[in-house]
Design an enzyme around this catalytic site. Structure first.
Site, PDB file in Angstrom:
ATOM      1  N   ASP A  12      37.162  36.568  32.169  1.00 33.65           N
ATOM      2  CA  ASP A  12      36.595  36.904  30.845  1.00 33.65           C
ATOM      3  C   ASP A  12      37.700  37.468  29.931  1.00 33.65           C
ATOM      4  OD1 ASP A  12      35.206  40.265  31.329  1.00 33.65           O
ATOM      5  OD2 ASP A  12      36.869  39.269  32.367  1.00 33.65           O
ATOM      6  N   HIS A 242      43.930  46.102  36.835  1.00 33.56           N
ATOM      7  CA  HIS A 242      42.714  45.636  37.501  1.00 33.56           C
ATOM      8  C   HIS A 242      42.807  44.177  37.981  1.00 33.56           C
ATOM      9  CE1 HIS A 242      40.681  49.262  36.165  1.00 33.56           C
ATOM     10  NE2 HIS A 242      40.817  48.964  34.884  1.00 33.56           N
TER      11      HIS A 242
END
Ligand code: RIB
Ligand code: CA
Length: 309
Positions: A12, A242
């Site tokens: 995303d 991340h």
């Protein structure tokens, strides 16, 4: 050297997603066979445009299949513009992509690729798990055909980053996360338990500028917005790594300490999206410790390898 690992990144983008994708394109241990896009940091239309544009910046032609625009059950949450910017790459902007997406929706692309290469494909979802859950629902047989599933998401023995309970990717679609994390397949969870201990700084990105000035300039500019968010909210000079950490864990588990337990996702109430160790269900490899220096060194060195323009 071992054979490159065939990988599909479900993404995303998102600034740390861009870091993960450019890292994957820089590491010869990765055979990036496709990317699938999902809502999350930005609407899925923006995620798809960003993915195509990023691949064009890197000069590579890899299939991109567009995926889910909203969660499976709950109403969508607002996109975190304050984290990645309205367009997803902070103040860095890329020209509109010329290429088009694969005609299949993301979950069908995943099913087809996994069935065509049983035992070979590693799925690396770094956004909400909607596409992965849809693929599993439509084709349960992929559970025994994937090589691995390495998920960036969750906060098992630490606080969340959306609230005290939930990490963003899980919170955006907890029902999909419950389906994916409870399925009987070889799944590794790369959650905040380790990604919040790995901080990428501007100095880590700087070497990339010498060897890959085009992609380096883009990523450095995009990272400024993400660094500012981290400075404001966490007081750190850099950002949590991340999504790249999930790609690295898909390649080499040596830097990570793992405990195995079933996981349960809270599906209601103020703790919705929380990932908790449970008593029942398929075991998940939960990353609970990491050699942050080793992960960061691999990230930094591959990005500085000059494989990208
Ligand atoms: O919580 C971090 C995750 O949420 C990362 O994947 C980031 O890109 C956002 O999607
Ligand atoms: Ca992401």
């Amino acid at each position: 050297m071992n054979q490159p690992i065939p990988m599909i990144i479900d993404t995303d983008p998102g600034i740390d997603d861009a870091m993960a994708i450019l890292y994957a394109l820089s590491d010869p241990a990765v055979d990036l066979v496709g990317l699938t896009t999902v809502f999350g940091n930005v609407p899925v239309t923006t995620a798809t445009r960003n993915t195509l544009a990023l691949l064009e910046l890197a000069g590579v032609d890899i299939p991109v299949a567009a995926g889910a625009a909203r969660p499976m059950v709950q109403e969508p949450h607002p996109h975190p513009d304050f984290v990645h910017g309205v367009e997803g790459f902070g103040e860095a902007h890329l020209p509109p992509p010329a290429r088009k997406t694969d005609p299949r929706p993301a979950h069908e692309f995943i099913i087809d690729m996994v069935r065509a290469r049983p035992g070979e494909i590693t799925l690396v979802p770094v956004g909400p798990l909607t596409n992965i859950a849809m693929a599993l629902k439509a084709a349960p047989d992929i559970a025994e055909k994937v090589a691995r599933v390495v998920v960036m998401g969750g906060a098992v023995r630490c606080k969340g980053n959306v609230n005290e309970y939930a990490e963003a990717n899980i919170w955006q679609d907890p029902h999909a996360a419950q389906a994916v994390l409870s399925a009987d397949w070889p799944l590794t969870l790369v959650g905040l338990d380790i990604t919040e201990r790995i901080v990428c700084t501007a100095a880590d990105l700087a070497p990339m500028m010498q060897r890959s000035p085009i992609c380096g300039a883009f990523l450095t500019k995009a990272a400024e917005f993400y660094f500012a968010f981290h400075k404001e909210t966490e007081g750190i000079d850099g950002c949590h790594l991340h999504d790249p950490t999930a790609v690295i864990a898909a390649l080499d588990m040596a830097p990570f300490g793992v405990e195995t337990a079933p996981l349960t996702v809270t599906l209601e109430g103020e703790a919705i999206g929380r990932t908790r160790e449970g008593e029942r269900g398929a075991p998940v490899g939960i990353c609970l410790s990491a050699d942050a220096d080793a992960v960061l060194a691999r990230f930094r060195d591959r990005l500085a390898s000059g494989r990208l323009p």
